[in-house]
Design a protein around this motif. Structure first.
Motif, PDB file in Angstrom:
ATOM      1  N   LEU A 139     -64.971  -7.673 -12.904  1.00 22.49           N
ATOM      2  CA  LEU A 139     -64.246  -8.863 -12.477  1.00 22.49           C
ATOM      3  C   LEU A 139     -64.340  -8.970 -10.961  1.00 22.49           C
ATOM      4  O   LEU A 139     -64.465  -7.962 -10.270  1.00 22.49           O
ATOM      5  CB  LEU A 139     -62.759  -8.788 -12.862  1.00 22.49           C
ATOM      6  N   LEU A 140     -64.270 -10.187 -10.471  1.00 25.02           N
ATOM      7  CA  LEU A 140     -64.202 -10.442  -9.034  1.00 25.02           C
ATOM      8  C   LEU A 140     -62.813 -10.938  -8.692  1.00 25.02           C
ATOM      9  O   LEU A 140     -62.250 -11.751  -9.427  1.00 25.02           O
ATOM     10  CB  LEU A 140     -65.202 -11.529  -8.634  1.00 25.02           C
TER      11      LEU A 140
ATOM     12  N   TYR B 265     -58.666 -13.937 -10.425  1.00 21.54           N
ATOM     13  CA  TYR B 265     -59.797 -13.156 -10.903  1.00 21.54           C
ATOM     14  C   TYR B 265     -60.779 -14.036 -11.655  1.00 21.54           C
ATOM     15  O   TYR B 265     -60.396 -15.007 -12.308  1.00 21.54           O
ATOM     16  CB  TYR B 265     -59.321 -12.028 -11.827  1.00 21.54           C
ATOM     17  N   ALA B 266     -62.066 -13.668 -11.568  1.00 18.75           N
ATOM     18  CA  ALA B 266     -63.131 -14.368 -12.290  1.00 18.75           C
ATOM     19  C   ALA B 266     -64.179 -13.345 -12.706  1.00 18.75           C
ATOM     20  O   ALA B 266     -64.250 -12.243 -12.152  1.00 18.75           O
ATOM     21  CB  ALA B 266     -63.760 -15.442 -11.403  1.00 18.75           C
TER      22      ALA B 266
ATOM     23  N   ASN C 296     -62.633 -11.166 -21.915  1.00 25.83           N
ATOM     24  CA  ASN C 296     -62.952 -12.389 -22.659  1.00 25.83           C
ATOM     25  C   ASN C 296     -62.023 -13.534 -22.284  1.00 25.83           C
ATOM     26  O   ASN C 296     -62.451 -14.685 -22.189  1.00 25.83           O
ATOM     27  CB  ASN C 296     -62.919 -12.128 -24.167  1.00 25.83           C
ATOM     28  N   PHE C 297     -60.756 -13.233 -22.048  1.00 28.87           N
ATOM     29  CA  PHE C 297     -59.799 -14.256 -21.640  1.00 28.87           C
ATOM     30  C   PHE C 297     -60.173 -14.819 -20.269  1.00 28.87           C
ATOM     31  O   PHE C 297     -60.185 -16.036 -20.067  1.00 28.87           O
ATOM     32  CB  PHE C 297     -58.387 -13.667 -21.625  1.00 28.87           C
ATOM     33  N   VAL C 298     -60.505 -13.932 -19.329  1.00 29.65           N
ATOM     34  CA  VAL C 298     -60.903 -14.383 -17.991  1.00 29.65           C
ATOM     35  C   VAL C 298     -62.206 -15.182 -18.068  1.00 29.65           C
ATOM     36  O   VAL C 298     -62.377 -16.178 -17.372  1.00 29.65           O
ATOM     37  CB  VAL C 298     -61.023 -13.187 -17.017  1.00 29.65           C
TER      38      VAL C 298
ATOM     39  N   PRO D 219     -64.019 -19.952 -16.093  1.00 31.90           N
ATOM     40  CA  PRO D 219     -65.071 -19.642 -15.114  1.00 31.90           C
ATOM     41  C   PRO D 219     -64.665 -19.945 -13.673  1.00 31.90           C
ATOM     42  O   PRO D 219     -65.202 -19.364 -12.735  1.00 31.90           O
ATOM     43  CB  PRO D 219     -66.252 -20.499 -15.545  1.00 31.90           C
ATOM     44  N   GLU D 220     -63.703 -20.840 -13.488  1.00 34.55           N
ATOM     45  CA  GLU D 220     -63.228 -21.154 -12.136  1.00 34.55           C
ATOM     46  C   GLU D 220     -62.284 -20.084 -11.603  1.00 34.55           C
ATOM     47  O   GLU D 220     -61.920 -20.080 -10.430  1.00 34.55           O
ATOM     48  CB  GLU D 220     -62.526 -22.522 -12.125  1.00 34.55           C
ATOM     49  N   GLY D 221     -61.884 -19.153 -12.474  1.00 34.57           N
ATOM     50  CA  GLY D 221     -60.951 -18.090 -12.108  1.00 34.57           C
ATOM     51  C   GLY D 221     -59.587 -18.341 -12.732  1.00 34.57           C
ATOM     52  O   GLY D 221     -59.270 -19.459 -13.137  1.00 34.57           O
ATOM     53  N   ILE D 222     -58.820 -17.284 -12.837  1.00 37.08           N
ATOM     54  CA  ILE D 222     -57.495 -17.392 -13.445  1.00 37.08           C
ATOM     55  C   ILE D 222     -56.527 -16.492 -12.679  1.00 37.08           C
ATOM     56  O   ILE D 222     -56.897 -15.409 -12.221  1.00 37.08           O
ATOM     57  CB  ILE D 222     -57.537 -17.018 -14.948  1.00 37.08           C
TER      58      ILE D 222
END
Length: 124
Positions: A75-76, A83-84, A40-42, A46-49
């Protein structure tokens, strides 16, 4: 979908929103609390973290959670340390036997999230 006053309704304003809620309920049933919290945090980015930001929020074991979630396809890893959430759930988590093209025999509307032998919407 949910039942309200005996009527089936979408659990969201759109079909996409309802599908997202179904996926989130599935995640809660299949994953632990920390995995769901990290997902949920990631999702909020949407641009990735960066993994470092996730670790600052959830602790050092977040690296292992990110790795596992990535290996599961939830996750990707878009680039080193970032990661996104993928646009769609991984193929092995999607039920293939659901006929997305089925039409209700009574009203003619599309049948989504139907049971295997269901030919009409509940209430049609």
């Amino acid at each position: 979908m949910k039942i309200s006053d005996g009527m089936w309704t979408l659990d969201g304003a759109t079909l996409a929103e309802a599908a997202a809620r179904v996926e989130q309920r599935s995640e809660v049933a299949e994953l632990g609390d920390k995995s769901v919290s990290i997902l949920n945090f990631v999702r909020q980015h949407p641009e990735g973290i960066r993994a470092k930001v996730v670790v600052e929020r959830f602790g050092n074991d977040a690296y292992q959670y990110l790795k596992r979630l990535s290996e599961q396809g939830r996750l990707l890893k878009t680039k080193r340390g970032v990661y996104a959430v993928p646009d769609r759930p991984p193929a092995d988590l999607v039920e293939e036997d659901v006929d997305q093209e089925a039409i209700c025999a009574t009203c003619g509307e599309p049948m989504f999230l139907m049971e295997p032998d269901q030919l009409t919407h509940p209430g049609c």
